[in-house]
Design an enzyme around this catalytic site. Structure first.
Site, PDB file in Angstrom:
ATOM      1  N   THR A 107       0.814  -1.324   0.059  1.00 45.55           N
ATOM      2  CA  THR A 107       0.131   0.363   0.330  1.00 45.55           C
ATOM      3  C   THR A 107       0.945   1.440   0.119  1.00 45.55           C
ATOM      4  O   THR A 107       2.001   1.555   0.200  1.00 45.55           O
ATOM      5  CB  THR A 107      -0.667  -0.270   1.172  1.00 45.55           C
ATOM      6  OG1 THR A 107      -0.020  -0.026   2.521  1.00 45.55           O
ATOM      7  CG2 THR A 107      -1.808  -1.256   1.187  1.00 45.55           C
ATOM      8  N   ASP A 108       0.023   2.209   0.047  1.00 48.07           N
ATOM      9  CA  ASP A 108       0.507   3.711   0.147  1.00 48.07           C
ATOM     10  C   ASP A 108       0.886   4.227   1.073  1.00 48.07           C
ATOM     11  O   ASP A 108       0.259   3.372   1.775  1.00 48.07           O
ATOM     12  CB  ASP A 108       0.171   4.389  -1.706  1.00 48.07           C
ATOM     13  CG  ASP A 108      -1.637   4.721  -1.150  1.00 48.07           C
ATOM     14  OD1 ASP A 108      -1.710   4.964   0.152  1.00 48.07           O
ATOM     15  OD2 ASP A 108      -2.164   5.191  -2.066  1.00 48.07           O
ATOM     16  N   LEU A 109       1.446   5.319   1.401  1.00 47.45           N
ATOM     17  CA  LEU A 109       0.846   6.227   2.900  1.00 47.45           C
ATOM     18  C   LEU A 109      -0.320   6.260   3.334  1.00 47.45           C
ATOM     19  O   LEU A 109      -1.001   6.100   4.521  1.00 47.45           O
ATOM     20  CB  LEU A 109       1.235   7.815   3.062  1.00 47.45           C
ATOM     21  CG  LEU A 109       2.932   7.447   3.348  1.00 47.45           C
ATOM     22  CD1 LEU A 109       3.103   9.144   2.847  1.00 47.45           C
ATOM     23  CD2 LEU A 109       3.223   6.686   4.186  1.00 47.45           C
ATOM     24  N   GLY A 110      -1.778   5.852   2.263  1.00 50.36           N
ATOM     25  CA  GLY A 110      -2.944   6.461   3.008  1.00 50.36           C
ATOM     26  C   GLY A 110      -3.374   4.858   2.767  1.00 50.36           C
ATOM     27  O   GLY A 110      -4.579   5.031   2.976  1.00 50.36           O
ATOM     28  N   ILE A 135      -3.964   2.423   0.688  1.00 50.17           N
ATOM     29  CA  ILE A 135      -4.647   1.945  -0.442  1.00 50.17           C
ATOM     30  C   ILE A 135      -3.671   1.001  -1.010  1.00 50.17           C
ATOM     31  O   ILE A 135      -2.060   1.519  -1.479  1.00 50.17           O
ATOM     32  CB  ILE A 135      -5.218   2.916  -1.778  1.00 50.17           C
ATOM     33  CG1 ILE A 135      -6.849   4.146  -0.454  1.00 50.17           C
ATOM     34  CG2 ILE A 135      -5.911   2.694  -2.676  1.00 50.17           C
ATOM     35  CD1 ILE A 135      -6.641   5.192  -0.979  1.00 50.17           C
TER      36      ILE A 135
END
Length: 130
Positions: free
Chosen positions: A14-17, A19
């Site tokens: 995932t990314d920092l969010g 997602i």
């Protein structure tokens, strides 16, 4: 016949969010393809060692429909759409439950010694059309 392979989304996906990073869907469907081939009784290491044959992705047409999130339990589906003497066309998807998040049409080719395109041997085609 549609093959199913479970995937769980981890931090690294995932990314920092939280997602799933878009390129990771390609990794997910690669795992699904590898498991599909193995489920048909083909050993890709043996194919390469004994015959110098490998599968290579020639084309991917992908649609990102909805995001997957951290800790989601996903299913990668793989189904043969068409198998010809020269290529394998697959329909793949990533699902969360009944919800389709990602779809792809993938074209594989067979490469022989020297990584040159070659026709699929009949023995391999028979495994793929089980």
């Amino acid at each position: 016949m549609t093959h199913q392979h479970p995937i769980r989304v981890y931090y690294e996906d995932t990314d920092l969010g939280g997602i799933v990073y878009y390129a990771n869907y390609l990794r997910f469907i690669e795992r699904g393809r590898s498991e599909w081939v193995a489920s048909l009784g083909l050993d890709q290491r043996q194919m390469q060692a004994e015959q110098g044959l490998v599968f290579a992705v020639r084309r991917v047409e992908a649609d990102y429909l909805k995001p997957a999130h951290l800790w989601d339990d996903l299913t990668v589906t793989t189904a043969a759409a068409q198998i010809t003497p020269a290529r394998i066309e697959l329909d793949q998807a990533v699902l969360r439950g009944a919800q389709t998040l990602f779809t792809a049409k993938v074209t594989l080719v067979c490469l022989g010694p020297g990584h040159r395109p070659t026709r699929l041997p009949d023995t391999i085609r028979r495994h793929l059309t089980k």
